[in-house]
Design a protein around this motif. Structure first.
Motif, mmCIF file in Angstrom:
data_model
loop_
_atom_site.group_PDB
_atom_site.id
_atom_site.type_symbol
_atom_site.label_atom_id
_atom_site.label_comp_id
_atom_site.label_asym_id
_atom_site.label_seq_id
_atom_site.Cartn_x
_atom_site.Cartn_y
_atom_site.Cartn_z
ATOM 1 N N ASN A 284 -3.816 -1.248 12.367
ATOM 2 C CA ASN A 284 -3.320 -1.487 11.001
ATOM 3 C C ASN A 284 -4.198 -2.491 10.280
ATOM 4 O O ASN A 284 -4.706 -2.254 9.176
ATOM 5 N N GLN A 285 -4.348 -3.626 10.929
ATOM 6 C CA GLN A 285 -5.019 -4.762 10.305
ATOM 7 C C GLN A 285 -6.501 -4.490 10.066
ATOM 8 O O GLN A 285 -7.031 -4.774 8.982
ATOM 9 N N LEU A 286 -7.158 -3.926 11.061
ATOM 10 C CA LEU A 286 -8.592 -3.692 10.935
ATOM 11 C C LEU A 286 -8.889 -2.630 9.882
ATOM 12 O O LEU A 286 -9.837 -2.762 9.095
ATOM 13 N N MET A 287 -8.081 -1.580 9.827
ATOM 14 C CA MET A 287 -8.273 -0.553 8.802
ATOM 15 C C MET A 287 -8.092 -1.143 7.404
ATOM 16 O O MET A 287 -8.862 -0.843 6.482
ATOM 17 N N ALA A 288 -7.072 -1.978 7.237
ATOM 18 C CA ALA A 288 -6.817 -2.590 5.933
ATOM 19 C C ALA A 288 -7.986 -3.469 5.503
ATOM 20 O O ALA A 288 -8.418 -3.440 4.338
ATOM 21 N N LEU A 289 -8.508 -4.245 6.433
ATOM 22 C CA LEU A 289 -9.645 -5.112 6.124
ATOM 23 C C LEU A 289 -10.876 -4.296 5.744
ATOM 24 O O LEU A 289 -11.628 -4.660 4.830
ATOM 25 N N LYS A 290 -11.075 -3.185 6.437
ATOM 26 C CA LYS A 290 -12.207 -2.313 6.121
ATOM 27 C C LYS A 290 -12.081 -1.762 4.695
ATOM 28 O O LYS A 290 -13.083 -1.622 3.982
#
Length: 475
Positions: A284-290
């Motif tokens: 969740n978090q990494l996709m959002a940051l990307k």
């Protein structure tokens, strides 16, 4: 509150001189749902996580969605009475001695001072370093809130999301809501005096003589980055003049540093390899940051990696989740992980519109299967009746995505008494209400729908008013 196409008071003022007896009764009955919609907003809810595509923020919607919009604005106003937030506000500094380092304490860790050898009561600061801490699954140590960076971040992420959405309802390039969203982002991430260092070295930190460092479970603390990404994408796409290119560049730079930490730090790598909800929310978090740093291809890559990897082993064929079911609060943890699954599917669909991972299976089960299983599960059986409401956003998301030809999801939501049509998530779960409508900030014509919007408790009250008016008019 939002401007409304239907406002009960003006109608009453203009027509009361002309309406008599049955005519007035018919008028009131005709406007029952309008009155109900005009006054209802749901109590604030901090969703486990959710991604709101900026395509769902397009101004004022048809009247059936005004309850959700009112709730969003009410929640934004509520959050605005508390913000801004900063990691520098906490009363205890991280072991690094740097007030800009994020810190939280492991929620299920409890002190065991039986062998500390003390003859007088230990002060909290001494106990934190002297006494060994033991793990009690599902039992939150209440002193965790002494260090409230985790709660501040939850509040921050909600405030950014709802202020960004409220900004779009006004059809302006700037508003108090967009200004607030930008202020909160600048305070937490960019202002040199209040900003957070881009790491989670002390997140869900274990205390005691062998502690004082963060754990991989602490990566979960910043899962709200998905909501922040939603807010930033909304501000960008809808042309907020408050979200300047300079602020955008600074935020991208901060997020790139944090992405680097999230992909290289040992605790972060441990979270990435977790097979349960920690692995789900890491993605969740990494996709959002990307998405924030405009690496859409990278976001899609991580989403596909999740559905082709971790997701495959998270469910049984009947939709149960063994790793979450084994926890002390299985109903909660099942719902929690489903929320993460749904968020990953939504993020991936945004990053790659050709994806269809809602239908990816884990031992033959889809996200829908997991929700169906939980709908048939009694939370009281595990003494979790107090978290029954955690399933409602998941049910609405599944109905919106897979459809509800038999009406079982709407029936479930209605039977629960949960006023889902006034819930904020109803705005981005729109197919649940018959399809995504067109904006109607001027004419306000409702789009067609096969769903009957419930009165949510207003009916008996309004019926009393109708009967009173009938008696009063005919006496």
């Amino acid at each position: 509150m939002l401007p409304r196409r239907h406002s009960f008071q003006p109608y009453q003022t203009n027509l009361s001189r002309r309406l008599h007896g049955v005519s007035l009764v018919l008028f009131l009955l005709t406007h029952l749902f309008v009155i109900q919609s005009a006054v209802a907003t749901n109590p604030f809810t901090c969703y486990a996580n959710d991604f709101v595509s900026p395509d769902h923020a397009v101004g004022l919607y048809a009247s059936k969605f005004r309850g959700a919009q009112d709730t969003i604005v009410a929640w934004a106003n509520e959050m605005n009475s508390y913000g801004p937030w900063s990691v520098t506000d906490k009363p205890v500094v991280a072991p690094s001695g740097n007030k800009h380092d994020y810190m939280s304490w492991a929620p299920y860790q409890w002190p065991d001072c039986s062998k500390a050898g003390n003859k007088t009561a230990l002060s909290p600061s001494i106990m934190w370093k002297t006494c060994p801490y033991v793990f009690r699954d599902g039992q939150v140590n209440p002193d965790r809130t002494t260090i409230d960076d985790f709660q501040s971040f939850f509040n921050l992420s909600d405030a950014i999301l709802y202020n960004s959405l409220a900004f779009t309802f006004q059809n302006q390039s700037s508003s108090v809501y967009s200004q607030n969203a930008v202020k909160y982002i600048k305070t937490w991430f960019l202002d040199p005096d209040t900003s957070m260092n881009p790491n989670l070295n002390y997140a869900q930190m274990n205390r005691g003589p062998k502690g004082q460092t963060g754990e991989y479970t602490g990566i979960l603390d910043l899962r709200g980055f998905v909501k922040i990404a939603s807010g930033i994408l909304i501000l960008r796409q809808h042309g907020s003049s408050d979200w300047t290119s300079d602020i955008d560049s600074q935020m991208i730079a901060w997020c790139k540093k944090y992405i680097d930490w999230l992909q290289t730090a040992p605790t972060a790598k441990q979270a990435a390899s977790a097979k349960n909800n920690h692995g789900t929310f890491y993605v969740n978090q990494l996709m959002a940051l990307k998405l924030i740093v405009n690496d859409t291809a990278g976001a899609a890559e991580f989403g596909r990696g999740y559905f082709g990897g971790t997701f495959k082993g998270q469910m049984k064929s009947n939709g149960d989740q063994p790793m979450e079911a084994s926890r002390s609060r299985p109903y909660h943890y099942r719902n929690f992980n489903i929320a993460g699954m749904i968020t990953n599917a939504r993020l991936l669909k945004y990053a790659d519109p050709t994806s269809n991972d809602w239908n990816t299976t884990s031992n033959g089960a889809t996200i829908q299967t997991a929700v169906d299983f939980l709908m048939a599960t009694n939370p009281s059986a595990t003494n979790e009746a107090n978290v029954t409401a955690e399933i409602y956003p998941n049910v609405a998301a599944v109905a919106a995505t897979y459809g509800d030809p038999q009406g079982k999801y709407v029936k479930f939501l209605k039977a629960s008494g949960f006023p889902y049509t006034d819930d904020a998530s109803f705005l981005w779960d729109q197919p649940l209400a018959g399809g995504i409508p067109s904006p109607d900030s001027t004419k306000g014509s409702s789009s067609s729908s096969s769903l009957t919007i419930p009165a949510n408790g207003t009916g008996p009250w309004l019926l009393s008013v109708v009967l009173f008016m009938l008696v009063w008019r005919t006496r």
